[in-house]
Design an enzyme around this catalytic site. Structure first.
Site, PDB file in Angstrom:
ATOM      1  N   ASP A  96       0.800  -1.234   0.000  1.00  0.00           N
ATOM      2  CA  ASP A  96       0.000   0.000   0.000  1.00  0.00           C
ATOM      3  C   ASP A  96       0.833   1.284   0.000  1.00  0.00           C
ATOM      4  OD1 ASP A  96       1.005  -0.324   2.538  1.00  0.00           O
ATOM      5  OD2 ASP A  96      -0.914  -0.182   3.584  1.00  0.00           O
ATOM      6  N   HIS A  97       2.042   1.221   0.571  1.00  0.00           N
ATOM      7  CA  HIS A  97       2.809   2.459   0.723  1.00  0.00           C
ATOM      8  C   HIS A  97       3.557   2.867  -0.550  1.00  0.00           C
ATOM      9  CE1 HIS A  97       1.990   1.996   4.946  1.00  0.00           C
ATOM     10  NE2 HIS A  97       2.704   3.057   5.269  1.00  0.00           N
ATOM     11  N   ARG A 449      -1.192  12.515  10.048  1.00  0.00           N
ATOM     12  CA  ARG A 449       0.082  13.205  10.295  1.00  0.00           C
ATOM     13  C   ARG A 449       0.237  14.372   9.346  1.00  0.00           C
ATOM     14  NH1 ARG A 449       3.532   7.853  11.335  1.00  0.00           N
ATOM     15  NH2 ARG A 449       2.621   7.670  13.403  1.00  0.00           N
ATOM     16  N   SER A 644       6.503   7.295  13.164  1.00  0.00           N
ATOM     17  CA  SER A 644       6.381   5.984  12.534  1.00  0.00           C
ATOM     18  C   SER A 644       7.098   4.863  13.275  1.00  0.00           C
ATOM     19  CB  SER A 644       6.937   6.126  11.124  1.00  0.00           C
ATOM     20  OG  SER A 644       7.656   5.002  10.747  1.00  0.00           O
TER      21      SER A 644
HETATM   22  C1  MIC Z   1       3.680   6.424   8.401  1.00  0.00           C
HETATM   23  O1  MIC Z   1       2.505   6.741   8.499  1.00  0.00           O
HETATM   24  O2  MIC Z   1       4.624   7.185   8.700  1.00  0.00           O
HETATM   25  C2  MIC Z   1       4.016   5.038   7.954  1.00  0.00           C
HETATM   26  C3  MIC Z   1       4.699   5.152   6.678  1.00  0.00           C
HETATM   27  O3  MIC Z   1       2.849   4.286   7.768  1.00  0.00           O
HETATM   28  C4  MIC Z   1       4.882   4.396   9.026  1.00  0.00           C
HETATM   29  C5  MIC Z   1       5.533   3.160   8.671  1.00  0.00           C
HETATM   30  C6  MIC Z   1       6.682   3.352   7.766  1.00  0.00           C
HETATM   31  O4  MIC Z   1       7.501   4.218   7.981  1.00  0.00           O
HETATM   32  O5  MIC Z   1       6.770   2.555   6.840  1.00  0.00           O
HETATM   33  C7  MIC Z   1       4.254   4.215  10.389  1.00  0.00           C
HETATM   34  O6  MIC Z   1       3.408   4.988  10.760  1.00  0.00           O
HETATM   35  O7  MIC Z   1       4.680   3.348  11.161  1.00  0.00           O
HETATM   36 FE1  SF4 Z   2      -0.370   4.727   5.116  1.00  0.00          FE
HETATM   37 FE2  SF4 Z   2       0.835   5.483   7.381  1.00  0.00          FE
HETATM   38 FE3  SF4 Z   2      -0.623   7.201   5.946  1.00  0.00          FE
HETATM   39 FE4  SF4 Z   2      -1.795   5.271   7.224  1.00  0.00          FE
HETATM   40  S1  SF4 Z   2      -0.643   6.941   8.126  1.00  0.00           S
HETATM   41  S2  SF4 Z   2      -2.232   5.905   5.136  1.00  0.00           S
HETATM   42  S3  SF4 Z   2      -0.349   3.600   7.033  1.00  0.00           S
HETATM   43  S4  SF4 Z   2       1.275   6.212   5.330  1.00  0.00           S
END
Ligand code: MIC
Ligand code: SF4
Length: 755
Positions: A96-97, A449, A644
């Site tokens: 997904d990322h 975030r 994260s």
């Molecule tokens: C995020 O929201 O920062 C992520 C990407 O989902 C991360 C995980 C990652 O760094 O791959 C998280 O929240 O743990």
């Molecule tokens: Fe993906 Fe992390 Fe964003 Fe959720 S917060 S959508 S897991 S990158």
């Protein structure tokens, strides 16, 4: 469709009554829900002693593991080395990322398949080999897919992503961890956690009008701040909780990650029954109903919560105003009625350029339906939206159903870009046109975030977090100060029109539907599956052991950087363009700490190389120390490593030869990640000692040889003027964690045990 792992869920429920009885006996008082779930998942089985909140390290046996593509690579590269044939508990990987949002789902997805082919193949075949379910690119965002398919009331899971906590919406204790923790559980070992403290949030009243579940957590974040939940589980209860939808509860739990909480959860109720049934899991409801009393907190607890929680917050949903949080941090909350004044006073651009709806936080059917109701009104009333719009549905099931029900068509009438069912802009996978010009601008989104540069890489983008319906309203108005409760908009006939409050079905009245959900089941016997990693690959690299500790005090360590202020994992190991190196430790190490602000010059990625006296980029300077065989340390501020779960933020400094990270305080997951990777993670015993650190200092550990639990260490700081001073530093290593340090990493230790 068959319910996944129903037998496992039934086994968990079968042992619940006896385990709760044992917990009651040792604890000797009524139990919160969080305690019930924790005690029902002790590694030792039935509880024999009461654990002390915030103190005891406890071994748990989680029911399942989830990993996403950007973290699974490192988790599985480590798992490969653990010498196991198959994962010990049900586990899944979700692609997904790595999928970019640029023009729209079909083209973007194809481009991403082309670009990430090697990594997706690796993940798919390694999943196949070890018995892990694989959700293909486009299937959806990990946390929505987990909520729709795997989460169950009273269960315990870990996931290699901080928003794993989303599953609290279905009454789980679901915790974000680094990949090394996931390896423990997948290898059939105990998983250790410091028994959390408990924060109770009592919800009274009922949501109405423009207020949504998102506002509950935006408010809680405002109250608790980004570190207020550290080391605690947040448990929501009260009549207000009962009135929230299951996915709304998921939203609230999801953003619990933003206050540093270990996780958040809600008791089993009607909303969860409705959601489980709508997502095809009547059998789980039947099983849960049989032990329903154990799947929520005891009545005595909710009647007198102040007696049972370490901290209590009360929120009246009837009085809650919609909130907009930001910019640059998710805990800066502003009620919508105050936004214009606040933005004006702070010089935040009022003009909204983009509205983005999606992310694991807010991409449910209900979210899309409510936001669409606003969009529909605008179209019907002849209002031309001022900002651009993009949405990322949470899963293929949500997308397919929303499409069938005309919700996507409503968005498309307004020129919305429907991106892939994936993280997209939320993780910087957004090819936003013009972002490179770094203009000051405002965007609003329903993500969780909003750290600087996160969505589009532009440090001047002011990103604000709010509910999907508010995103819709603000983007239509193109005005951050717009208050839909009181203000009007001008339509194309020049009339003043008002947007009515959003409405939307919690669950699709015609039921969910999907053609291909994107799931790939693993081979029954994967032993024949070969995992190939090309030696010259730029994307994947097999891991080598980190060196063991030589048992000596570290001396003559240089200061690599003294980071000032917010230093999240996005600052330590940036995402966006760097996501492509998540499976290649050496390559990704070139982003180490490039976002952190150097306390001595206020600049990012510019630190003094003490060997030459010249300034250079952080990774380059550290590589120079490593080449010269010179140890180094990193110094940081409060809540270091916030955000994260990415363990790259711990592995990169370890790989490049940093020996210790010394900060005012840590975020939980990052501290554990450092320990797991064999790094020294330390905190100033006296915070003010942070100010003693000078740019040209060197450091000697005086008593590391006597490294022991509950004992401070002494660090000698040698200043360039010839003076030295000693300070005390704290650590939270227990005896087994010290073994990780000795062995060079937790994984080294597993290998030693296997051999
Ligand atoms: C995020 O929201 O920062 C992520 C990407 O989902 C991360 C995980 C990652 O760094 O791959 C998280 O929240 O743990
Ligand atoms: Fe993906 Fe992390 Fe964003 Fe959720 S917060 S959508 S897991 S990158």
């Amino acid at each position: 469709m068959k319910v996944f792992d129903l037998d496992m869920i039934q086994r968990v429920y079968e042992r619940y009554p006896a385990r709760i009885a044992a917990a009651r006996k040792v604890v000797g008082r009524p139990l919160t829900l969080s305690e019930k779930i924790l005690y029902a998942h002790l590694w030792e089985g039935e509880a024999t002693t009461a654990s002390e909140r915030g103190k005891s390290y406890v071994d748990f046996a989680p029911d399942r593991v989830a990993m996403q593509d950007a973290t699974a690579q490192m988790a599985l590269l480590q798992f490969m080395q653990a010498g196991k044939k198959r994962v010990a508990v049900p586990s899944t990987v979700h692609a997904d990322h790595l999928i970019q949002a640029k023009v729209g789902a079909s083209k973007d997805l194809q481009d991403s398949l082309n670009q990430n082919n090697e990594v997706f193949n690796f993940l798919s075949s390694i999943s196949n080999k070890y018995g892990i379910g694989f959700w293909k690119p486009g299937a959806g965002i990990i946390h929505q897919v987990v909520l729709e398919n795997y989460a169950f009331p009273g269960g315990m899971m870990i996931g290699t992503d901080s928003h794993t906590v989303n599953a609290g919406g279905l009454g789980m204790v679901a915790i974000g961890v680094g990949g090394a923790d996931a390896v423990d559980v997948m290898a059939g070992m105990a998983w250790e956690l410091k028994f959390p403290k408990l924060i109770g949030v009592k919800l009274t009243g009922k949501l109405s009008g423009w207020t949504s579940a998102k506002d509950v957590i935006l408010k809680v974040a405002d109250i608790l701040t980004v570190k207020g939940g550290t080391g605690a589980i947040v448990e929501y209860f009260g009549e207000g909780a009962l009135s929230l939808s299951c996915t709304g509860k998921g939203t609230i739990c999801n953003m619990g990650a933003e206050i540093g909480a270990t996780t958040s959860t809600f008791g089993y109720d009607e909303s969860m029954r409705r959601y489980l049934i709508a997502t095809g899991r009547q059998e789980v409801v039947t099983a849960a109903d049989a032990i329903a009393e154990h799947l929520t907190g005891d009545q005595e607890v909710y009647a007198e919560p102040e007696k049972y929680f370490d901290q209590l917050i009360e929120i009246n949903l009837s009085e809650l105003e919609p909130h907009i949080n930001g910019p640059f941090t998710p805990d800066r909350g502003t009620p919508v009625s105050k936004m214009r004044a606040e933005a004006t006073a702070n010089g935040w651009p009022l003009q909204v350029e983009w509205g983005l709806i999606g992310s694991c936080t807010n991409s449910s059917y209900e979210d899309l339906a409510r936001a669409a109701s606003i969009v529909k009104q605008a179209v019907a009333q002849g209002i031309t939206p001022k900002a651009e719009f993009g949405i990322n549905p949470g899963s293929e099931q949500v997308r397919y159903t929303a499409d069938r029900d005309g919700i996507l068509a409503d968005f498309e009438k307004m020129g919305t870009k429907v991106f892939t069912n994936a993280c997209g802009p939320c993780i910087g996978q957004w090819a936003r046109e013009g972002a490179e010009k770094q203009e000051k601008n405002t965007i609003v989104h329903s993500f969780n975030r909003n750290f600087s540069k996160r969505a589009d890489g532009n440090p001047n983008t002011h990103a604000f977090v709010t509910s999907p319906e508010m995103v819709a309203a603000l983007a239509i108005a193109g005005d951050l100060g717009f208050n839909p409760l009181t203000d009007t908009l001008t339509n194309d006939k020049g009339e003043q029109v008002k947007l009515e409050a959003p409405v939307g079905d919690e669950l699709p009245t015609r039921g969910f539907a999907v053609e291909d959900n994107g799931y790939q089941a693993p081979a029954a016997d994967g032993s024949h599956v070969e995992i190939a990693v090309a030696p010259d690959s730029q994307r994947l690299q097999l891991l080598e052991n980190f060196p063991t500790w030589d048992g000596q005090n570290i001396t003559g360590a240089r200061l690599l950087i003294k980071a000032k202020g917010k230093c999240t994992t996005d600052h330590i190991s940036m995402a966006g363009p760097w996501l492509r190196f998540r499976g290649h430790l050496d390559n990704i190490s070139n982003n180490m700490l490039i976002g952190a602000e150097n306390a001595f010059n206020g600049e990012a990625n510019k630190v003094k190389n003490q060997l030459t006296g010249e300034y250079g980029e952080v990774p380059a300077v550290q590589r120079a120390y490593k080449a010269a065989g010179v140890p180094s340390i990193v110094v940081g501020d409060h809540n270091y490593g916030e955000g994260s779960s990415r363990e790259h933020a711990a592995m990169e400094p370890r790989h490049l030869g940093v020996r210790a990270v010394l900060v005012k305080s840590f975020a939980r997951i990052h501290e554990t990640n450092l320990k797991k990777q064999g790094m020294l993670g330390l905190t100033f015993a006296n915070e003010a000692d942070y100010d003693k650190i000078q740019e040209d200092d060197t450091f000697d550990f005086i008593d590391l040889q006597a490294f022991a639990p509950d004992t401070q260490l002494t660090l000698q700081i040698n200043h360039s003027n010839g003076q030295s001073e000693q300070i005390k530093v704290n650590h939270t290593y227990n005896a087994s964690q010290i073994e990780w340090f000795r062995a060079g990493s937790a994984l080294n230790l597993i290998k030693l045990m296997e051999a």
